[in-house]
Design a protein around this motif. Structure first.
Motif, short mmCIF file in Angstrom:
data_model
loop_
_atom_site.label_atom_id
_atom_site.label_comp_id
_atom_site.label_asym_id
_atom_site.label_seq_id
_atom_site.Cartn_x
_atom_site.Cartn_y
_atom_site.Cartn_z
N PRO A 15 0.81 -1.22 0.00
CA PRO A 15 0.00 0.00 0.00
C PRO A 15 0.84 1.28 0.00
N PHE A 16 2.16 1.13 0.18
CA PHE A 16 3.00 2.32 0.33
C PHE A 16 3.36 2.91 -1.03
N HIS A 17 3.03 4.20 -1.20
CA HIS A 17 3.24 4.89 -2.48
C HIS A 17 4.65 5.49 -2.50
N GLY A 36 17.78 14.51 -1.75
CA GLY A 36 16.58 14.51 -0.92
C GLY A 36 16.80 13.64 0.29
N PRO A 37 15.89 13.75 1.28
CA PRO A 37 16.07 13.00 2.53
C PRO A 37 16.04 11.49 2.32
N SER A 38 16.58 10.77 3.27
CA SER A 38 16.53 9.31 3.28
C SER A 38 15.08 8.86 3.23
N GLY A 39 14.79 7.87 2.40
CA GLY A 39 13.43 7.35 2.30
C GLY A 39 12.54 8.11 1.34
N SER A 40 13.09 9.07 0.60
CA SER A 40 12.25 9.89 -0.30
C SER A 40 12.01 9.22 -1.65
N GLY A 41 12.72 8.11 -1.93
CA GLY A 41 12.46 7.38 -3.17
C GLY A 41 13.56 7.46 -4.22
P1 ADP Z 1 15.97 6.80 -0.63
O1 ADP Z 1 16.84 6.19 -1.69
O2 ADP Z 1 15.55 8.20 -0.98
O3 ADP Z 1 16.58 6.72 0.73
P2 ADP Z 1 14.32 4.51 -1.09
O4 ADP Z 1 13.98 4.57 -2.55
O5 ADP Z 1 15.37 3.56 -0.66
O6 ADP Z 1 14.62 5.98 -0.59
O7 ADP Z 1 13.01 4.18 -0.29
C1 ADP Z 1 11.82 4.93 -0.43
C2 ADP Z 1 10.78 4.38 0.49
O8 ADP Z 1 10.38 3.10 0.03
C3 ADP Z 1 11.27 4.19 1.92
O9 ADP Z 1 10.19 4.52 2.79
C4 ADP Z 1 11.58 2.72 2.00
O10 ADP Z 1 11.43 2.22 3.30
C5 ADP Z 1 10.57 2.13 1.06
N1 ADP Z 1 11.09 0.90 0.42
C6 ADP Z 1 12.20 0.80 -0.32
N2 ADP Z 1 12.37 -0.46 -0.75
C7 ADP Z 1 11.31 -1.16 -0.27
C8 ADP Z 1 10.90 -2.52 -0.37
N3 ADP Z 1 11.62 -3.41 -1.07
N4 ADP Z 1 9.77 -2.88 0.25
C9 ADP Z 1 9.05 -1.98 0.94
N5 ADP Z 1 9.37 -0.69 1.08
C10 ADP Z 1 10.49 -0.28 0.49
#
Ligand code: ADP
Ligand code: ADP
Length: 237
Positions: A15-17, A36-41
């Motif tokens: 469900p996570f966008h 961008g911040p950690s977790g931004s995609g």
């Molecule tokens: P960034 O590179 O900016 O740090 P990521 O692309 O690694 O961000 O991750 C973006 C979001 O997607 C984060 O909230 C991360 O926890 C989530 N995420 C990344 N890979 C997965 C995965 N394989 N399954 C579930 N969530 C994921």
């Protein structure tokens, strides 16, 4: 050098966008830094470009060719063509992923032998050229354990460029390095950019983004909130 077109790309983890309607154009020979911040995609977007990660909707085109699944008609790209396309895209990760039991030269040559089916002698000649290019001409016989982190990452870059990619993707290539070793890796990347390689670089190195990038893309919570020339996005001395 290749162009990349990212059009209305969305990616969900359950469900996570994770990526929300991402649109971006990358012109041949240009360098794009993703910040961008950690977790931004950022990493997710990078991995969608070579289809290590499957996106859910939208399109990514490399030199006008779709990498991914056809949205119109639902026709799947053949896995053979997908493999062929991936071979033309170089990727460098935060972790160097070198084979510990092989020398630098063997690490670079092995991909050419396995993936390209090249004869060992020819592969080693080409590997030596790639190692010279990253400034490791005098370290070709070293195993990874006898190389610094910066040298190991330069071997990983040599391994990618030996495949003669049309596009290079870097996912935080200097984040695992001690601060004093970051510069030598950035210098190699800068030289690659100057040669006209199309590059997409996820990085926290704002100096590199400010001075080397043609465009900087700033991501936040799965959205691309700005794409512009570095001077218009970054404040730097
Ligand atoms: P960034 O590179 O900016 O740090 P990521 O692309 O690694 O961000 O991750 C973006 C979001 O997607 C984060 O909230 C991360 O926890 C989530 N995420 C990344 N890979 C997965 C995965 N394989 N399954 C579930 N969530 C994921
Ligand atoms: P980094 O910040 O170094 O990118 P992450 O923790 O974001 O490290 O991701 C490391 C690996 O774990 C990646 O392959 C990513 O896809 C996966 N991952 C990240 N977040 C999640 C998550 N919430 N669920 C499952 N896998 C995840």
């Amino acid at each position: 050098a290749s162009s990349v077109e990212i059009r209305k790309v969305n990616k969900f983890y359950g469900p996570f966008h994770a990526l929300k309607d991402i649109d971006m154009s990358i012109e041949p020979g240009k360098v794009t830094c993703l910040i961008g911040p950690s977790g931004s995609g950022k990493s997710t977007l990078l991995r969608c470009v070579n289809f290590l990660e499957e996106y859910n909707s939208g399109e990514i085109l490399i030199d006008g060719e779709l990498i991914g699944y056809e949205t119109a008609g639902g026709k799947k790209m053949s896995s053979r063509r997908l493999r062929e396309m991936r071979r033309t895209i170089g990727m460098v990760f935060q972790q160097f992923n070198l084979w510990p039991h092989m020398t630098a030269l063997q690490n670079v040559a092995e991909g050419l032998i396995r993936v390209r089916g090249m004869a060992r002698a020819e592969a080693e000649t080409r590997a030596a050229d790639a190692l010279e290019k990253v400034g490791l001409g005098d370290r070709m016989g070293n195993h990874p354990s006898r190389l610094s982190g910066g040298q190991q990452q330069r071997v990983a870059i040599a391994r990618a460029i030996a495949m003669e990619p049309r596009l290079m993707l870097f996912d935080e290539p200097t984040s695992a390095l001690d601060p004093e070793l970051v510069g030598e890796v950035l210098t190699v990347m800068k030289a690659l950019a100057a040669e006209g390689m199309t590059m997409v670089v996820v990085t926290h190195e704002m100096g590199f983004a400010a001075h080397v990038a043609d465009q900087v893309a700033f991501m936040e919570q799965g959205e691309l909130v700005a794409v512009d020339a570095p001077a218009n996005i970054l404040h730097h001395p």
